[in-house]
Design an enzyme around this catalytic site. Structure first.
Site, PDB file in Angstrom:
ATOM      1  N   LYS A 198      10.813   3.034   9.298  1.00 30.18           N
ATOM      2  CA  LYS A 198      11.379   2.367   8.129  1.00 30.18           C
ATOM      3  C   LYS A 198      10.960   3.085   6.850  1.00 30.18           C
ATOM      4  CE  LYS A 198      10.125  -0.862   5.373  1.00 30.18           C
ATOM      5  NZ  LYS A 198      10.740  -0.413   4.110  1.00 30.18           N
ATOM      6  N   GLU A 272      -2.789   5.258   6.530  1.00 26.29           N
ATOM      7  CA  GLU A 272      -3.112   6.212   5.446  1.00 26.29           C
ATOM      8  C   GLU A 272      -2.805   5.485   4.151  1.00 26.29           C
ATOM      9  OE1 GLU A 272      -2.692   8.302   2.507  1.00 26.29           O
ATOM     10  OE2 GLU A 272      -1.124   9.500   3.484  1.00 26.29           O
ATOM     11  N   CYS A 306      -1.136   9.879  -3.151  1.00 29.81           N
ATOM     12  CA  CYS A 306      -2.304   9.094  -2.741  1.00 29.81           C
ATOM     13  C   CYS A 306      -3.588   9.898  -2.909  1.00 29.81           C
ATOM     14  CB  CYS A 306      -2.144   8.619  -1.310  1.00 29.81           C
ATOM     15  SG  CYS A 306      -1.593   9.920  -0.212  1.00 29.81           S
TER      16      CYS A 306
END
Ligand code: NAI
Ligand code: MG
Length: 495
Positions: A198, A272, A306
């Site tokens: 997704k 993560e 990130c």
């Protein structure tokens, strides 16, 4: 050079931006359909939910396409397709046959890289230079790398009979849409698993273009299924009882929810999550190079990374010079049209993300940190934020602790390596870090004290499919890339 000619051989005055002519990438290279179905069992199908949502271009708020919203029945249909493909086809194929499909996918991504790059920039707002030179080549490289492993898994796991896990549910964020899809899908397929993936709701289009690549590569139907939707769709996927593995990249908050949801089930999990990386610059570093690395680490890709170097730790003796150079450098950044090849900083991915950045920056000011912002002009429509940094920051400030996920840097100082390591590790995250020094021994000694999954030396944000990537602490667990990443998709205990 061209640039010099335009300015009659003169360099711009100190602190001024270069005056470039617009150099837009051709938008019509990619055909966007008005409406996309769900990619289940090798074809695009209408959602049983009957619902669609729109995805926009954050640089001008233009609607790009309607995308199907997967409800629980659609999720179930996708998981069934993946299960059937796993049992009847994919788990039975020899590794060298799986490898051929992965090679083909890698090649087709290369061949269609311009389409992918333009679409990635349109749907997500990142500069074409980033999508063209970073996202798409790395996505292709990831499929190539894993194609190489598919028939050599016995060598990766000596003395073991590596077996696939089964069906993997994978959920990815909006900051590297195609690259995250590649990070998730390539190792899963190399090891013989099938997938339901997704994409994020603001950036579904390159994953849907990837479905066309799967069709072109004649990947057997059901091996990869792509379902679009929001967080609720993601939650339905996580809860589906017939999955063997969940892989998630996104916020720590959602990661925690997912960890709770899979507790006590047979599902294996890798997460993560967020980061608050320290970029540490010692006085013996090559300062101009370090400034480029700092800028690359936080401003390119709008800080939507990130592992962004969002805290700059500067040795006190060079503080003034670093801040002066940084001020000058952010003035030179070109913010604007993501499709322009000269653009350094593109659009913020969504209005929600823009509001979050604005809020945290306001908190920084209220808490007494000193703000420095580029004076660059911003386009009138779309979501934009000026390259920003804060000085007079301590670890007590919210902006030094919370992930901002925007082009905002917090500058702190240190006196000794001990103090630098203490500040760097004083965070609930631990995804990455950067160290700038001209002494190899200093780097090695310092890096080993850092609790971060990746530590870059005299560079930042460098990726390679062979290098494992992942976090400590609340940045998550599990690794992606390299042999470590493969091991997340093979059954354990089969020695
Ligand atoms: P998010 O974590 O909500 O979204 C990431 C993905 O998870 C999307 O595909 C989303 O649809 C899905 N999702 C959301 N709720 C879910 C649930 N309950 N169960 C399963 N899937 C779910 O991230 P969001 O809201 O887009 O961004 C919020 C903050 O998260 C950002 O400001 C940033 O700080 C951080 N973030 C970190 C990323 C990273 O790479 N570590 C990527 C994106 C955001
Ligand atoms: Mg979009």
């Amino acid at each position: 050079m061209a640039n010099r000619e335009r300015t009659n051989g003169q360099t711009p005055r100190d602190g001024a931006r270069w005056d470039y002519s617009p150099a837009p990438e051709a938008r019509n290279i990619v055909k966007i359909k008005p409406r996309y179905g769900l990619f289940i069992n090798g074809e695009f199908v209408e959602p049983k939910s009957g619902q669609y949502f729109t995805t926009i271009n954050p640089a001008n708020e233009e609607v790009l396409a309607e995308v199907a919203y997967a409800g629980p029945e659609d999720v179930d249909r996708a998981v069934r397709a993946a299960r059937e493909a796993y049992e009847k086809i994919w788990s039975k194929l020899p590794g060298k046959e799986r490898a051929k499909y992965l090679f083909r996918i890698a090649r087709i991504i290369q061949e269609r890289s311009r389409e992918f790059a333009v679409l990635e920039s349109l749907d997500g707002g990142k500069p074409i230079r980033e999508s063209r030179d970073v996202d798409i080549p790395l996505a292709s490289a990831h499929f190539f790398y894993h194609a190489g492993w598919a028939d050599k898994l016995e060598y990766a796991f000596h003395g073991r009979r590596p077996r696939p896990l089964g069906v993997a549910g994978q959920i990815i964020p909006w900051n590297f849409p195609l690259l995250m899809a590649a990070w998730k899908i390539a190792p899963a397929l190399a090891c013989g698993n099938t997938v339901v993936l997704k994409p994020a709701e603001t950036t579904p289009l390159t994953a849907l273009l990837l479905c066309e690549v799967f069709q072109q590569a004649e990947l057997p139907p059901g091996v990869v299924n792509i379902i679009t939707g929001d967080g609720q769709t993601g939650a339905w996927l996580v809860q589906h009882p017939d999955l063997d593995k969940i892989a998630f990249t996104g916020s720590t908050e959602v990661g925690k929810k997912i960890q709770k949801a899979v507790a006590g089930t047979r599902k294996r999990l890798t997460l993560e999550l967020g980061g608050k990386a320290a970029n540490v610059i010692f006085e013996d570093a090559a300062i101009d190079q370090a400034i480029e690395g700092i800028v690359n680490g936080i401003y390119f890709n709008q800080g939507h990374v990130c592992c962004a170097g969002s805290r700059l730790l500067v040795e006190e003796s060079i503080y003034e010079v670093v801040v002066r150079k940084l001020k000058r450098r952010i003035e030179l950044l070109r913010v604007g049209d993501p499709l322009d090849k000269n653009t350094d900083v593109g659009a913020i991915n969504s209005l929600m993300q823009l509001r979050k950045i604005e809020h945290l920056v306001q908190v920084g000011v209220q808490e007494g940190a000193e703000i420095h912002q580029s004076s660059c002009p911003l386009p009138e429509r779309g979501y934009w934020f000026r390259p920003t940094f804060f000085t007079r920051v301590s670890m007590a400030h919210t902006i030094a602790r919370e992930e901002i996920f925007g082009p905002v840097l917090a500058v702190l100082t240190f006196r000794t390596p001990e103090e630098a390591a203490e500040i760097a590790n004083n965070t609930r995250y631990g995804l990455s870090a950067g160290v700038w020094t001209n002494k190899g021994s200093k780097y090695l000694a310092f890096a080993s004290r850092l609790k971060a999954g990746v530590v870059w030396c005299n560079t930042y944000n460098k990726f390679d499919p062979a290098s494992p990537f992942g976090g400590y602490k609340e940045s998550g667990f599990g690794r992606e890339g390299g042999i470590h990443g493969l091991s997340a998709y093979v059954a354990s205990g089969e020695w």
